[in-house]
Every structure is written in structure tokens, then in C-alpha cells.
Scaffold this motif. Sequence first.
Motif, PDB file in Angstrom:
ATOM      1  N   GLU A 146      44.020  52.292  42.559  1.00 28.82           N
ATOM      2  CA  GLU A 146      44.892  52.257  42.477  1.00 28.82           C
ATOM      3  C   GLU A 146      46.171  51.586  41.836  1.00 28.82           C
ATOM      4  O   GLU A 146      46.366  50.714  41.251  1.00 28.82           O
ATOM      5  CB  GLU A 146      44.828  52.147  44.105  1.00 28.82           C
ATOM      6  CG  GLU A 146      44.427  53.117  45.062  1.00 28.82           C
ATOM      7  CD  GLU A 146      44.590  53.291  46.715  1.00 28.82           C
ATOM      8  OE1 GLU A 146      45.977  52.495  46.615  1.00 28.82           O
ATOM      9  OE2 GLU A 146      43.716  52.934  47.588  1.00 28.82           O
ATOM     10  N   LEU A 147      47.505  51.823  41.914  1.00 32.89           N
ATOM     11  CA  LEU A 147      48.659  51.207  41.578  1.00 32.89           C
ATOM     12  C   LEU A 147      49.870  51.317  42.629  1.00 32.89           C
ATOM     13  O   LEU A 147      50.448  52.214  41.749  1.00 32.89           O
ATOM     14  CB  LEU A 147      49.597  51.873  40.286  1.00 32.89           C
ATOM     15  CG  LEU A 147      50.250  50.941  39.159  1.00 32.89           C
ATOM     16  CD1 LEU A 147      49.951  49.345  39.002  1.00 32.89           C
ATOM     17  CD2 LEU A 147      50.074  51.281  38.001  1.00 32.89           C
ATOM     18  N   PHE A 148      50.096  50.310  43.456  1.00 29.27           N
ATOM     19  CA  PHE A 148      51.520  50.696  44.272  1.00 29.27           C
ATOM     20  C   PHE A 148      51.371  51.841  45.115  1.00 29.27           C
ATOM     21  O   PHE A 148      51.981  52.725  44.881  1.00 29.27           O
ATOM     22  CB  PHE A 148      52.699  50.589  43.528  1.00 29.27           C
ATOM     23  CG  PHE A 148      52.643  49.448  42.331  1.00 29.27           C
ATOM     24  CD1 PHE A 148      52.744  47.972  43.279  1.00 29.27           C
ATOM     25  CD2 PHE A 148      53.334  49.964  41.067  1.00 29.27           C
ATOM     26  CE1 PHE A 148      52.523  47.053  42.312  1.00 29.27           C
ATOM     27  CE2 PHE A 148      52.934  48.277  40.192  1.00 29.27           C
ATOM     28  CZ  PHE A 148      52.583  47.306  40.795  1.00 29.27           C
ATOM     29  N   PRO A 164      46.476  46.627  42.962  1.00 32.13           N
ATOM     30  CA  PRO A 164      47.222  47.332  42.229  1.00 32.13           C
ATOM     31  C   PRO A 164      45.769  47.645  41.525  1.00 32.13           C
ATOM     32  O   PRO A 164      45.469  45.861  41.206  1.00 32.13           O
ATOM     33  CB  PRO A 164      48.031  46.441  41.915  1.00 32.13           C
ATOM     34  CG  PRO A 164      48.771  46.799  42.778  1.00 32.13           C
ATOM     35  CD  PRO A 164      47.797  46.043  44.073  1.00 32.13           C
ATOM     36  N   PHE A 165      45.488  48.176  40.402  1.00 35.17           N
ATOM     37  CA  PHE A 165      43.707  48.450  39.781  1.00 35.17           C
ATOM     38  C   PHE A 165      44.223  46.731  39.077  1.00 35.17           C
ATOM     39  O   PHE A 165      43.308  46.566  38.670  1.00 35.17           O
ATOM     40  CB  PHE A 165      43.808  49.263  39.414  1.00 35.17           C
ATOM     41  CG  PHE A 165      44.796  49.734  38.454  1.00 35.17           C
ATOM     42  CD1 PHE A 165      44.942  49.329  37.130  1.00 35.17           C
ATOM     43  CD2 PHE A 165      45.724  50.796  38.470  1.00 35.17           C
ATOM     44  CE1 PHE A 165      45.349  50.289  35.938  1.00 35.17           C
ATOM     45  CE2 PHE A 165      46.274  51.739  37.443  1.00 35.17           C
ATOM     46  CZ  PHE A 165      46.126  51.184  36.221  1.00 35.17           C
ATOM     47  N   LEU A 166      45.196  46.846  37.837  1.00 36.86           N
ATOM     48  CA  LEU A 166      45.292  45.577  37.403  1.00 36.86           C
ATOM     49  C   LEU A 166      44.831  44.493  38.410  1.00 36.86           C
ATOM     50  O   LEU A 166      44.211  43.333  36.390  1.00 36.86           O
ATOM     51  CB  LEU A 166      47.078  45.671  36.480  1.00 36.86           C
ATOM     52  CG  LEU A 166      47.503  46.111  36.165  1.00 36.86           C
ATOM     53  CD1 LEU A 166      49.097  45.897  35.985  1.00 36.86           C
ATOM     54  CD2 LEU A 166      47.021  46.721  34.582  1.00 36.86           C
ATOM     55  N   VAL A 167      44.333  44.717  39.647  1.00 38.68           N
ATOM     56  CA  VAL A 167      44.277  42.818  40.087  1.00 38.68           C
ATOM     57  C   VAL A 167      43.063  42.871  39.778  1.00 38.68           C
ATOM     58  O   VAL A 167      42.279  41.893  39.919  1.00 38.68           O
ATOM     59  CB  VAL A 167      44.840  43.237  41.412  1.00 38.68           C
ATOM     60  CG1 VAL A 167      43.761  41.783  42.180  1.00 38.68           C
ATOM     61  CG2 VAL A 167      46.347  42.566  41.096  1.00 38.68           C
ATOM     62  N   SER A 168      42.211  43.962  40.146  1.00 37.95           N
ATOM     63  CA  SER A 168      41.147  44.232  40.017  1.00 37.95           C
ATOM     64  C   SER A 168      39.901  43.941  39.135  1.00 37.95           C
ATOM     65  O   SER A 168      38.838  43.526  37.894  1.00 37.95           O
ATOM     66  CB  SER A 168      40.542  44.939  39.852  1.00 37.95           C
ATOM     67  OG  SER A 168      40.491  46.337  40.216  1.00 37.95           O
ATOM     68  N   ILE A 169      41.102  44.154  37.436  1.00 36.73           N
ATOM     69  CA  ILE A 169      40.940  44.545  36.293  1.00 36.73           C
ATOM     70  C   ILE A 169      40.630  43.514  35.886  1.00 36.73           C
ATOM     71  O   ILE A 169      39.669  42.445  35.013  1.00 36.73           O
ATOM     72  CB  ILE A 169      41.508  45.099  35.199  1.00 36.73           C
ATOM     73  CG1 ILE A 169      41.152  46.653  35.216  1.00 36.73           C
ATOM     74  CG2 ILE A 169      41.231  44.915  33.604  1.00 36.73           C
ATOM     75  CD1 ILE A 169      42.114  47.716  35.053  1.00 36.73           C
ATOM     76  N   LEU A 170      41.945  42.506  36.223  1.00 37.30           N
ATOM     77  CA  LEU A 170      41.923  40.755  35.876  1.00 37.30           C
ATOM     78  C   LEU A 170      41.216  39.761  36.121  1.00 37.30           C
ATOM     79  O   LEU A 170      40.271  39.764  35.663  1.00 37.30           O
ATOM     80  CB  LEU A 170      42.865  40.639  35.971  1.00 37.30           C
ATOM     81  CG  LEU A 170      44.308  40.691  35.144  1.00 37.30           C
ATOM     82  CD1 LEU A 170      45.581  40.664  35.546  1.00 37.30           C
ATOM     83  CD2 LEU A 170      43.982  40.749  33.957  1.00 37.30           C
ATOM     84  N   ALA A 171      40.353  40.293  37.532  1.00 38.61           N
ATOM     85  CA  ALA A 171      39.341  39.372  38.327  1.00 38.61           C
ATOM     86  C   ALA A 171      37.863  39.789  37.818  1.00 38.61           C
ATOM     87  O   ALA A 171      37.456  38.952  37.195  1.00 38.61           O
ATOM     88  CB  ALA A 171      39.265  39.774  39.804  1.00 38.61           C
TER      89      ALA A 171
END
Length: 321
Positions: free
Chosen positions: A143-145, A78-85
Motif C-alpha cells: 500500500e501507499l497512502f 506505505p510500502f516504502l517503509v517496509s522496503i526500507l525496513a
Amino acid sequence: MNPDRWALLLGAVVLLVLPFTVSGYVLYIANLLMVFVVLSLGLHVVIGEAGQFALSHTAFYGIGIYTAGIINTAWHPPFLVSILAGGVLSAVLGYIIGLLALRMRDIYLALATFAFGEAMQWVFLNWESVTGGSNGMRMQPAELFGYKLTNDLQAYPFVVVIAGLMLWATVALSRSQYGASLRAVRESDVAAMAMGVDVKAMKQSAFAVSAAFAGIAGGMYTLFVSFIHPESLGFQTTILVLTMVVVGGIGSVRGAVAGAIVFGLISELLRQALSIQEIIYGVILMGFMMFKPRGLFADRSQRAPAAASSAQQPAVRRAAQ
């Protein structure tokens, strides 16, 4: 109603209506402006709140872009993971760069952070196995789910929501005890220490928070852009973001937002004049630093002390004579 709230309400209405009335290039510009807003807010934290003149912001922006892009391409989380990373990695590096702020000040700190930014662009250009080097890097859709963001319209609501959250976080930071401590450091290290503020911790944390904002802005950029080239992460972008903050009003959240929107639009208008963009930004920047150093949208609370100080100076000189 407070003028700031009217402006916020008007902006929210415009952002809500925009995807139903325009498409294509206009939505791309809207997404890009939201990225610039977050970038500008991050630079506001380290320069406007903490008073540390740093020129490494674009480097952290690039780190966020490449981190998010590489993670999206390799693992499709999910793109939230990559943004937070990207935000976390940038924050860690920003905290380390913050060590410079403990040993350098003013022009020396600016030069040191500028050198870091140039070094990172060299890395982006030459680490071909990771970044693609001078050929640039093509990124997979975020991607998101399982839902892929393949165009500006699909990315728009996520970009706007993230920008809104970062604006809220900046306002909360500015109004908190932490923000007051940063401003105390900005005014005087000695006075801040006398009040019990841990100056070293404040400076390093300001660099970390600012870098995190830049890294998150980089991750936002990957939501609607599929290709990145290191040349777009050079000194020109550094000057552009610095101009947004200085002209908008150093130390003003509203100034950072307004400067990002105004100069984000100007940068698009000057897209066909790449050879003179830096000259134009430089002239504007010098002009405001010389004749209107508090910018166009400085907080009223900042203007009042400045006016009072200017009014008192003649009286002080007469008393001294």
C-alpha cells in the motif's frame, strides 16, 4: 554520445513504452527483471568492487522479502517503509557477516557465506509461525497512502523507479572515493593499507551495502508477488545471480545490468526445466570463468590492462631466461 548513454536512453524508452503496449505476464517479467537488476548490482558491490567472494546474497534477498511481507501484513504502512525496513535489517546482518571477511579469504569466505545462506533457508523453511514454513507465506498487497498495488501494472512504475535509483546509487558509489577505496582493497589489502585505506571498514561496509541492495530487491518483489515459498530462495537462486555478475563482467556495472536482464530471461525460458537449471547455470559459469573470466560486458578500462599484461608476459619470460 557515449555507447553506455545510448543504451541507457534506449532502455528508458523501452521501459516507458512497455506498460502501454503489453500486459499480464510480460509486465510480470519486466518487474522481475528489475528485481534481478538490483540483486545483481548488490552482488557487484561486494564481488566486483570489493573483491570479496560471498555466496550469502540470496539469504539477504529472502530477509528483505519476509521482512517487507510481514510488515505489510501486520501494519499496512506505505510500502516504502517496509522496503526500507528489509534493506536496513539486511544491511545490519550483512555488516555482521562482514566480520568473516576480516578472518577468511577466497574459498574459505565463500564456504562460510554459503553456510550462512543455507542456514537462513533452513530458518525460512522451519520458522513456521513467522514464515509459514514449507506451506509458504501469502502476503497482503503493498500500500501507499491507502492505494493498494494489486497487479503487475500498478506495481510497474514503482519497481522501475526503485531500480533506476539503485542503478544511479551504484554508479555514484563506483565513481566516488569510497568506490576507489573498495577497488584498492580488491587489488591488495597490503597496498590499500599503505595508501591509508581502512581495509577492515571497507570490507564490512561492502557486505552491508551489498546486503542492503538484496534486502531492497526483496522488498521490491513483494510489490507484485503475493506468495513466497522458501524453495525459491535456495542455492539455485544464488547460482543464478552469481552467473549474472560473472558472465556480465565482474567489476562492471553495465555487466551486472546486462547479465541480470539476459539471465533473467533465460531463467524464465528454463522454467519448465527446473531439474536441469542448476546444471546449465553451472556449466555456463565454469565456462566463462575458465575461458572469459572478465565476462561479456567488462569495462574497456579493465580490458586494456589485461591485454597489456598478456602482451608483456612473453617478454618477461624471455628476459628471465
